[in-house]
Scaffold this active site. Structure first.
Site, PDB file in Angstrom:
ATOM      1  N   ASP A 199       0.813  -1.219   0.000  1.00 30.97           N
ATOM      2  CA  ASP A 199       0.000   0.000   0.000  1.00 30.97           C
ATOM      3  C   ASP A 199       0.844   1.264   0.000  1.00 30.97           C
ATOM      4  O   ASP A 199       2.047   1.239   0.224  1.00 30.97           O
ATOM      5  CB  ASP A 199      -1.093  -0.031   1.064  1.00 30.97           C
ATOM      6  CG  ASP A 199      -0.598   0.136   2.470  1.00 30.97           C
ATOM      7  OD1 ASP A 199       0.559   0.558   2.619  1.00 30.97           O
ATOM      8  OD2 ASP A 199      -1.368  -0.152   3.397  1.00 30.97           O
ATOM      9  N   ASN A 239      -4.328  12.375   1.377  1.00 34.40           N
ATOM     10  CA  ASN A 239      -5.697  12.758   0.997  1.00 34.40           C
ATOM     11  C   ASN A 239      -6.157  13.977   1.781  1.00 34.40           C
ATOM     12  O   ASN A 239      -6.749  14.894   1.217  1.00 34.40           O
ATOM     13  CB  ASN A 239      -6.647  11.590   1.315  1.00 34.40           C
ATOM     14  CG  ASN A 239      -7.153  10.932   0.048  1.00 34.40           C
ATOM     15  OD1 ASN A 239      -7.021  11.482  -1.039  1.00 34.40           O
ATOM     16  ND2 ASN A 239      -7.739   9.759   0.184  1.00 34.40           N
ATOM     17  N   HIS A 279      -9.164  14.855  -2.171  1.00 36.95           N
ATOM     18  CA  HIS A 279      -9.488  13.545  -2.756  1.00 36.95           C
ATOM     19  C   HIS A 279      -9.151  13.450  -4.240  1.00 36.95           C
ATOM     20  O   HIS A 279      -8.784  12.386  -4.730  1.00 36.95           O
ATOM     21  CB  HIS A 279     -10.970  13.219  -2.539  1.00 36.95           C
ATOM     22  CG  HIS A 279     -11.226  12.801  -1.127  1.00 36.95           C
ATOM     23  ND1 HIS A 279     -10.923  11.549  -0.665  1.00 36.95           N
ATOM     24  CD2 HIS A 279     -11.697  13.503  -0.059  1.00 36.95           C
ATOM     25  CE1 HIS A 279     -11.216  11.479   0.622  1.00 36.95           C
ATOM     26  NE2 HIS A 279     -11.692  12.668   1.020  1.00 36.95           N
ATOM     27  N   ASP A 295      -6.935  10.625  -5.796  1.00 36.24           N
ATOM     28  CA  ASP A 295      -7.312   9.716  -6.892  1.00 36.24           C
ATOM     29  C   ASP A 295      -6.243   9.692  -7.978  1.00 36.24           C
ATOM     30  O   ASP A 295      -5.895   8.638  -8.508  1.00 36.24           O
ATOM     31  CB  ASP A 295      -8.655  10.146  -7.491  1.00 36.24           C
ATOM     32  CG  ASP A 295      -9.823   9.710  -6.611  1.00 36.24           C
ATOM     33  OD1 ASP A 295      -9.561   9.030  -5.595  1.00 36.24           O
ATOM     34  OD2 ASP A 295     -10.981  10.043  -6.928  1.00 36.24           O
ATOM     35  N   GLU A 331      -6.072   2.308  -0.629  1.00 41.41           N
ATOM     36  CA  GLU A 331      -4.726   2.510  -1.206  1.00 41.41           C
ATOM     37  C   GLU A 331      -3.942   1.214  -1.202  1.00 41.41           C
ATOM     38  O   GLU A 331      -2.730   1.201  -1.316  1.00 41.41           O
ATOM     39  CB  GLU A 331      -3.983   3.610  -0.430  1.00 41.41           C
ATOM     40  CG  GLU A 331      -3.517   3.228   0.968  1.00 41.41           C
ATOM     41  CD  GLU A 331      -4.559   3.464   2.062  1.00 41.41           C
ATOM     42  OE1 GLU A 331      -5.768   3.416   1.753  1.00 41.41           O
ATOM     43  OE2 GLU A 331      -4.168   3.670   3.219  1.00 41.41           O
TER      44      GLU A 331
END
Ligand SMILES: Cc1cc2nc3c(=O)[nH]c(=O)nc-3n(C[C@H](O)[C@H](O)[C@H](O)COP(=O)(O)O)c2cc1C
Length: 320
Positions: A191, A199, A204, A208, A235
């Site tokens: 991850d 974030n 956000h 993304d 993630e």
């Protein structure tokens, strides 16, 4: 043979045939170019030609310029052998409109076996054929949309990688395949480090974008058709890769880290100041020693160990 009391005149027979919905024709093969010598009323209605216009002509005029139909060859051969046959031909009405003609022909023989006529029965099956074609098109559409739906259900919309659902469906099957064939394999759980902080700080949308790029990096590194590469959650990513060696798996993990470093995504809330990746890698030499669920746990623990070691690192576990 009809019973005697039902014996009928030619005129009455013609009247009866004129009541039929299907076309009835007679062709005389003993005359030059095998012309039509009889057509009933339905033939006139279906084709739009009057009997005066068609008698003494070969029926091929209904094909217009469309004479390369394979079914015509079938018909030709049956006529040559004097055998009955049934074909579906593309024909054209007097107006030029195309129609599908299901044509059945049978020879009518004298007592001596000589062919006197060919009887033709023509059914206009245009509606049926068009409906079938429509149905086939609709079925193809349905198949396409099913395929799309299936793809959507198995794909992570953000990264384009497979999703967790697909991974959990395919991973046990591939695991069993590897077990049966005694093949080694690698499972990677990984991850993005400090992703929540990323974030919160960058928002956000940036979050993304970051995941999209990480997804591309994964795709660059795990390229084999048999690799299952998936976004496992927020993630988190998972890869199952059959074959290779522990060293090869370790190389892939390093390559992935290098790819992610190369992305150079700024991360002010991380001690490394750019986006980094933690990787838990389990390599299994002897697939008989654990179950696929145990393996998921071991890979999770390896990832956890990588996090505990300060992140931005790879922890490899080898099961022999
Ligand atoms: C009784 C009979 C009915 C026929 N009806 C049709 C017809 O409705 N439509 C058509 O395209 N051809 C029909 N044919 C076929 C043509 O007359 C012809 O035999 C065919 O085109 C092959 O010959 P060709 O190569 O000389 O054209 C019929 C033939 C026979 C013997």
């Amino acid at each position: 043979m009809l019973p005697k009391k039902l014996a009928i005149s030619i005129e009455l027979f013609d009247t009866i045939l004129s009541e039929l919905r299907d076309s009835v024709t007679l062709v005389d093969p003993n005359l030059d170019d095998s012309p039509l010598v009889y057509v009933n009323r339905a033939f006139e209605i279906t084709t739009g030609y009057t009997k005066e216009e068609v008698l003494n002509k070969n029926c091929r005029f209904l094909q217009c310029d469309d004479q390369n139909q394979p079914e015509i060859q079938v018909l030709r051969e049956a006529l040559k052998k004097g055998e009955p046959c049934q074909v579906v031909l593309k024909n054209y009405r007097k107006t030029g409109e195309r129609f599908w003609n299901e044509l059945s022909i049978s020879p009518i023989r004298s007592d001596e076996g000589e062919i006197l006529y060919f009887l033709g029965i023509q059914k206009d099956i245009t509606q049926k054929v068009d409906l079938q074609k429509q149905l086939v098109l609709e079925m193809c559409d349905l198949r396409d949309s099913n395929k799309n739906l299936k793809e959507q259900a198995e794909t992570d919309a953000l990264t384009g990688l497979h999703n967790k659902r697909y991974f959990l469906e395919q991973y046990p099957a591939q695991f069993t395949f590897a077990q049966r064939n005694n093949l080694p394999f690698s499972l990677f759980m990984m991850d993005v480090d400090h992703f929540k902080a990323y974030n919160d700080f960058y928002g956000h949308i940036e979050g993304d974008h970051c995941l999209e790029k990480v997804g591309q990096a994964l795709r660059c590194v795990f390229k084999r058709n048999t690799d299952i590469v998936a976004r496992y959650g927020g993630e988190e990513f998972a890869v199952f890769s059959v074959g290779g060696t522990a060293l090869f798996g370790a190389k892939l993990a390093k390559k992935l880290q290098a790819e992610i470093e190369r992305l150079n995504i700024e991360h002010q809330k991380s001690e490394h100041e750019y986006i980094t990746f933690s990787i838990g890698h389990v390599f299994v030499q002897d697939p008989a020693v654990c179950s696929h669920l145990e393996l998921l746990d071991i890979a999770d623990q390896a990832l956890y160990a990588a996090k505990s070691k300060g992140r931005h690192c790879i922890v490899q576990k080898i099961i022999e």
